[in-house]
Each structure stands twice: as structure tokens, then as C-alpha cells.
Design a protein around this motif. Structure first.
Motif, PDB file in Angstrom:
ATOM      1  N   VAL A 472       0.958  -1.129  -0.128  1.00  0.00           N
ATOM      2  CA  VAL A 472       0.094   0.001  -0.108  1.00  0.00           C
ATOM      3  C   VAL A 472       0.867   1.234  -0.131  1.00  0.00           C
ATOM      4  O   VAL A 472       1.564   1.391   0.860  1.00  0.00           O
ATOM      5  CB  VAL A 472      -0.990  -0.003   0.966  1.00  0.00           C
ATOM      6  CG1 VAL A 472      -1.746   1.282   1.372  1.00  0.00           C
ATOM      7  CG2 VAL A 472      -2.038  -1.226   1.354  1.00  0.00           C
ATOM      8  N   ASP A 473       0.813   1.948  -0.817  1.00  0.00           N
ATOM      9  CA  ASP A 473       1.451   3.316  -1.106  1.00  0.00           C
ATOM     10  C   ASP A 473       2.863   3.059  -1.105  1.00  0.00           C
ATOM     11  O   ASP A 473       3.684   3.880  -0.229  1.00  0.00           O
ATOM     12  CB  ASP A 473       1.019   4.484  -0.012  1.00  0.00           C
ATOM     13  CG  ASP A 473      -0.308   4.891  -0.053  1.00  0.00           C
ATOM     14  OD1 ASP A 473      -0.805   4.491  -1.231  1.00  0.00           O
ATOM     15  OD2 ASP A 473      -1.155   5.017   0.780  1.00  0.00           O
ATOM     16  N   GLY A 474       3.537   2.275  -1.701  1.00  0.00           N
ATOM     17  CA  GLY A 474       4.958   1.954  -1.567  1.00  0.00           C
ATOM     18  C   GLY A 474       5.305   1.176  -0.672  1.00  0.00           C
ATOM     19  O   GLY A 474       6.624   0.692  -0.681  1.00  0.00           O
ATOM     20  N   THR A 475       4.488   0.748   0.413  1.00  0.00           N
ATOM     21  CA  THR A 475       5.224   0.022   1.589  1.00  0.00           C
ATOM     22  C   THR A 475       5.082  -1.496   1.147  1.00  0.00           C
ATOM     23  O   THR A 475       4.406  -1.953   0.099  1.00  0.00           O
ATOM     24  CB  THR A 475       4.134   0.040   2.838  1.00  0.00           C
ATOM     25  OG1 THR A 475       3.116  -0.415   2.178  1.00  0.00           O
ATOM     26  CG2 THR A 475       4.076   1.612   3.286  1.00  0.00           C
ATOM     27  N   PRO A 476       5.999  -2.149   1.742  1.00  0.00           N
ATOM     28  CA  PRO A 476       6.113  -3.734   1.240  1.00  0.00           C
ATOM     29  C   PRO A 476       4.934  -4.626   1.850  1.00  0.00           C
ATOM     30  O   PRO A 476       4.299  -4.276   2.527  1.00  0.00           O
ATOM     31  CB  PRO A 476       7.476  -4.231   2.322  1.00  0.00           C
ATOM     32  CG  PRO A 476       7.924  -2.982   2.604  1.00  0.00           C
ATOM     33  CD  PRO A 476       7.117  -1.888   2.912  1.00  0.00           C
ATOM     34  N   ALA A 477       4.761  -5.374   1.109  1.00  0.00           N
ATOM     35  CA  ALA A 477       3.718  -6.644   1.497  1.00  0.00           C
ATOM     36  C   ALA A 477       3.751  -6.945   2.835  1.00  0.00           C
ATOM     37  O   ALA A 477       5.060  -7.201   3.271  1.00  0.00           O
ATOM     38  CB  ALA A 477       3.450  -7.709   0.458  1.00  0.00           C
ATOM     39  N   ARG A 478       2.770  -7.342   3.777  1.00  0.00           N
ATOM     40  CA  ARG A 478       3.264  -7.804   4.846  1.00  0.00           C
ATOM     41  C   ARG A 478       2.509  -9.110   5.062  1.00  0.00           C
ATOM     42  O   ARG A 478       1.248  -9.423   4.745  1.00  0.00           O
ATOM     43  CB  ARG A 478       2.449  -6.724   5.961  1.00  0.00           C
ATOM     44  CG  ARG A 478       3.139  -5.209   5.795  1.00  0.00           C
ATOM     45  CD  ARG A 478       2.242  -4.295   6.496  1.00  0.00           C
ATOM     46  NE  ARG A 478       0.899  -4.248   5.634  1.00  0.00           N
ATOM     47  CZ  ARG A 478      -0.254  -3.513   6.346  1.00  0.00           C
ATOM     48  NH1 ARG A 478      -0.167  -3.270   7.654  1.00  0.00           N
ATOM     49  NH2 ARG A 478      -1.039  -3.285   5.789  1.00  0.00           N
TER      50      ARG A 478
END
Length: 507
Positions: A472-478
Motif C-alpha cells: 500500500v502506497d509503496g510499503t512492502p507486502a506484509r
């Protein structure tokens, strides 16, 4: 054991009615005892691959059981072979996947269905099976506030029990293609189906079964579209994809909106999605909008959750699973459509041996034309028993209790500095995880969460599962943990014990 013989033929060792009665009582007692001792078992099975098979003979028995005493061996094997190999889905500490409710009334309905042995493919093969199904589906539509256009009393709609939400998606997709063909699509059209990346895998599988998708990696004919920050389908992305496909000469024919996604319980904006189909002109060309509410649909029995239905009057089909969260054991999917003619056009095949006066009159429903298989069990009985036993009030109490427990669990996560919520709570589903440590790489955070999940599951005291939420918005998948509350017997003490176990295992 009674014996059936004719003219000297070898007797077949059927159970006599009295023998069946005794064994039936014994089996019902066994099930009731099993439910009463659910908390004594490790929730997740502790066996290794091959353990169960190693306890079963390699070859079938030549001789059958000798009387009631022979059945003692079966009951011993239930305890020694079957139970250790079970993951106990009915345990009050089962918080994995989504719930798979069983209840006394539902099990009794299933038993009765098996005992009657009805094959309800046609109205004429058992009118009660068809007419009861029609009525209880209308009851359920009323309880969940579906528009009148989805009920059998409307001119064009109606409901039917499918096995699963996956079957419902397939049936809807087949009907969609037939309707778009009726609107002039050529036989060799390049069909395109759409969903979000968070939609259930059944959308892709249905496209593969229909021959729409060339395989699981076909991204041309099945468009799995990016989501917003809450993991819901973005209408602007859908509109752009549809216009691209139209410009390329492809034929958009099916859109699946999800209400309560498997990973995080995300809810697609159904009204806005319907608006996209209208603006792009594909609605006028027959494009079908299906809503998959497999888990979350049960919450619609409660007034306070009816916002989930916003825009449902604009969709072509809607499906949810009473076998998930509405106390009706697997399998039981409630599928509704506002365009039953498309369904019948796509699925009706009438060989001579199925022709009969009632069907020819057009005055009856033949549910074999509403599904993929020909044969069908009398599944309406268990749903009828559940609705009559619990009533609307009992079902609402069941759902509301679990939503409240999930709210409590969400509060505990928020108040613990070691944890964070990974997505907004959706009804009784909470996605959470251990927070990243200062300077910690995302894969290291994921590894700590995987280890936490395995630590708590290995104790046998509870069972949770995980998912991976997209970037989301460039954050890594979690990698995140899912707390799915919904068991028939789950109470506040079980949820509190689960949190205590997670907290202790987090260190």
C-alpha cells in the motif's frame, strides 16, 4: 443383522430398522459427547503426514461386520484413527480461515436428508424438496434485507442452494457469458472478467473452467485489479481497465465485487462498481455484476450491518454461505439472481428421460437447471431446521456476539505496544501483527510473525491462520495474522485465552 435374499441368492447384510435405530442412537451419542469434549483436544491436528493412512488396512475387507459387536471396531477406530487426525473446526478456540458452523438443528437436518435419500433434481422427483428450498431461500432473502427482485415471488429473480461460493461464482459467470451472447457478442469473443486482487481464487478458477482464462497466469482475460488502502476494489482502476479492453476489441462480461474478502474482510464499493458498468456502456451490453459475500453475508441478518448491501439492487447475483457463520453445516451456499432466465438459458439441457408433465407446464422450478450438477441433495432441510430453531433473533444474537468479541480483541491489540492492526477490523475478523522493530527489515518482521503464529498453533490450545496483505502506497507486502471469530461454541473466555497465549508467546 437382517438379510435380503431372493430365490436362493446370497443374502445382503442390510441393517434391520431396529439395528439401525440402536446404532443411530449410539452415533448421535458419540457426536454429542464429541461436542462436549471439544476443549480437551488440540485444535490443530498433531499427526504427521501418513500417520492416519498407516493405521488403515491397505486392502478393503472381504467380510462385513458381524452384528452390533462388529461396529465396536468402527467406534474404536473413530477414537484411535479419525479423531487424532482431525483439526477440530468446531472447537471454540478455532480462529483460523473463516468459521464453519455446525449446530444441532443443522446436523439433524443433514441426518434427515440422508435418511430420506431424496434426489431433488426435478420438482417431480420430490415436490417438497423444491418448494421448501424456494420458501426458505425467500425467508433468508427477507432476513438479510435483499431487494424483492431477488426473491422467487418476483417476475425474474429467485434463490437456490449451491454447494459453495465457488460454485455460485461459476454459475454466475456461465450465466453472464450467455447473457452477453444474447446481446450480440460473437462466438469467438475475447471475454474478460474482472475482480480485485483480493477476490477469492474461485473467480480465476471459474474463468479457467469456462474456458475464458487460458490458465492460472492469464492476466488478459481475467483482470485482477489493484486495491485501495483498505484492500477494496478501486472503481477508477476498474473503469480504466474496462475502457482499455473495449478499445482493444475485447468483451467485458463479468465483474465480481467482494463483500468481506478472505484475507482482510475488505468490502468493495458495490454501488460505485455498478456505476462504472453503466458509464462504460458494458451494462447495456449485458455485463454481469456478481457479489461474493461468502462470509460477511451472514451479518446482514443484523440491521446495523446493512450498509454492506449498499448498491445491491444494481447487481445481477448475490451469494453467501450460511455454512460459514449462520449455524448451518457445510455445504450450503445461498445464491440469488435477478435474471434467472440467463441462468436457465446457460444451464438447461433436457434429455428425453428427464421430460415430464410438470416441467413442461412451466409451473414449477427444476433446480437442476440452476446449477452445474444434475443431482442435488435435500439441503433445504438443514437450513429450514436452523431458521425454525434459532429464529431471526437467535441468529442476530449469534452474529452480534462474535462482532463484539472481535471488538474486544481489536482493543487489546491497540493497547499493546508490541502489536499493530494490519487492516481495519471487518465484523468479526481482526488482522494484526507484531510491529516492526526500529530499523528492522520487512522480511525480518515477517519472520517474527511467522514464528509467533507457529508457536501458538503448536501448543494445540488455539489455531489461527495468516495472510499476506499487498503493498500500500509503496510499503512492502506484509505477513499478518488473522483472528477470525465465529465458532458455534466460542465465548469471551476463549477469545481472552487466545489473546493471553499470543501475548505470552510474543515475549
Amino acid at each position: 443383522m437382517s438379510h435380503d435374499s431372493r430365490d436362493g441368492d446370497e443374502a445382503v447384510p442390510h441393517l434391520s430398522p431396529e439395528e439401525f435405530r440402536k446404532l443411530g442412537h449410539r452415533m448421535v451419542d458419540w457426536i454429542a459427547d464429541y461436542w462436549s469434549r471439544l476443549e480437551s483436544f488440540p485444535v490443530r491436528s498433531q499427526v504427521s503426514p501418513g500417520d492416519v493412512a498407516s493405521k488403515l488396512p491397505a486392502h478393503p475387507p472381504e467380510e462385513g461386520l458381524a452384528g452390533e459387536q462388529g461396529w465396536d471396531a468402527i467406534f474404536r477406530d473413530l477414537e484411535d484413527v479419525v479423531v487424532p487426525g482431525l483439526t477440530h473446526w468446531q472447537s471454540p478456540s478455532f480462529f483460523a480461515y473463516f468459521p464453519a458452523n455446525a449446530s444441532g438443528p443443522a446436523v439433524l437436518g443433514e441426518l434427515l436428508s440422508a435418511g430420506l435419500g431424496v434426489q431433488g433434481m426435478l420438482w417431480s422427483t420430490s415436490p417438497a424438496a423444491t418448494e421448501m428450498e424456494t420458501r426458505v431461500l425467500d425467508w433468508l432473502a427477507e432476513l438479510t434485507a435483499l431487494p424483492a427482485s431477488f426473491r422467487s415471488t418476483s417476475a425474474t429473480g429467485g434463490g437456490v442452494i449451491q454447494g459453495t461460493a465457488s460454485e455460485a461464482t461459476l454459475v454466475a459467470m456461465v450465466a453472464a457469458r450467455e447473457r452477453v451472447r444474447r446481446h450480440g457478442a460473437p462466438a469467438d469473443a475475447q471475454w474478460v472478467a474482472y475482480s480485485s486482487t483480493q477476490a477469492h481464487s474461485s473467480v480465476l478458477k471459474a474463468a479457467m473452467l469456462c474456458g475464458v482464462a487460458r490458465g492460472a497466469d492469464d492476466t488478459v482475460h481475467v483482470r485482477q485489479l489493484e486495491t485501495d488502502a483498505h484492500f477494496a476494489l478501486r472503481p477508477d482502476v476498474l473503469e480504466r481497465a474496462i475502457r482499455e479492453d473495449l478499445a482493444a476489441g475485447r468483451r467485458p462480461f463479468f465483474v465480481c465485487a467482494t463483500v468481506g474478502s478472505t484475507s482482510s474482510g475488505a468490502v468493495d464499493p458495490v454501488r460505485a462498481v455498478a456505476g462504472v458498468l453503466e458509464r462504460t456502456g458494458v451494462k447495456a451490453a449485458g455485463c454481469w455484476l456478481h457479489v461474493d459475500a461468502a462470509w460477511a453475508g451472514a451479518a446482514l441478518v443484523c440491521d446495523e450491518h446493512r450498509a454492506l448491501l449498499d448498491g445491491v439492487e444494481l447487481v445481477d447475483s448475490f451469494a453467501f454461505n450460511p455454512h460459514k457463520w449462520l449455524l448451518t453445516n457445510f455445504d450450503c451456499n445461498a445464491f440469488y439472481t435477478r435474471d434467472r432466465s440467463a441462468l436457465l438459458d446457460a444451464l438447461s439441457v433436457t434429455p428425453e428421460y428427464l421430460r415430464n408433465a410438470a416441467s413442461a407446464s412451466g409451473a414449477v422450478i427444476d433446480y437442476r437447471d440452476w446449477q452445474v450438477p444434475l443431482g442435488r441433495r435435500f439441503r433445504a432441510l438443514k437450513l429450514w431446521f436452523v431458521l425454525r430453531h434459532y429464529g431471526a433473533r437467535g441468529l442476530r444474537t449469534h452474529v452480534r456476539g462474535h462482532v463484539k468479541l472481535a471488538g474486544d480483541f481489536e482493543t487489546w491489540v491497540r493497547e499493546d505496544a508490541r502489536f499493530e492492526l494490519a487492516a481495519p477490523r471487518s465484523l468479526s475478523l481482526v488482522c494484526f501483527r507484531l510491529k516492526p522493530l526500529p530499523g528492522e527489515a520487512s522480511d525480518a518482521t515477517d519472520a517474527r510473525n511467522r514464528a509467533l503464529l507457529e508457536r501458538v498453533n503448536s501448543t494445540g490450545r488455539l489455531f489461527l491462520t495468516h495472510t499476506v496483505l499487498p503493498s500500500v502506497d509503496g510499503t512492502p507486502a506484509r505477513y499478518v495474522l488473522r483472528m477470525a471469530i465465529g465458532g458455534t461454541y466460542t465465548k469471551a473466555r476463549h477469545v481472552r485465552a487466545a489473546w493471553d497465549a499470543l501475548s505470552a508467546a510474543a515475549g
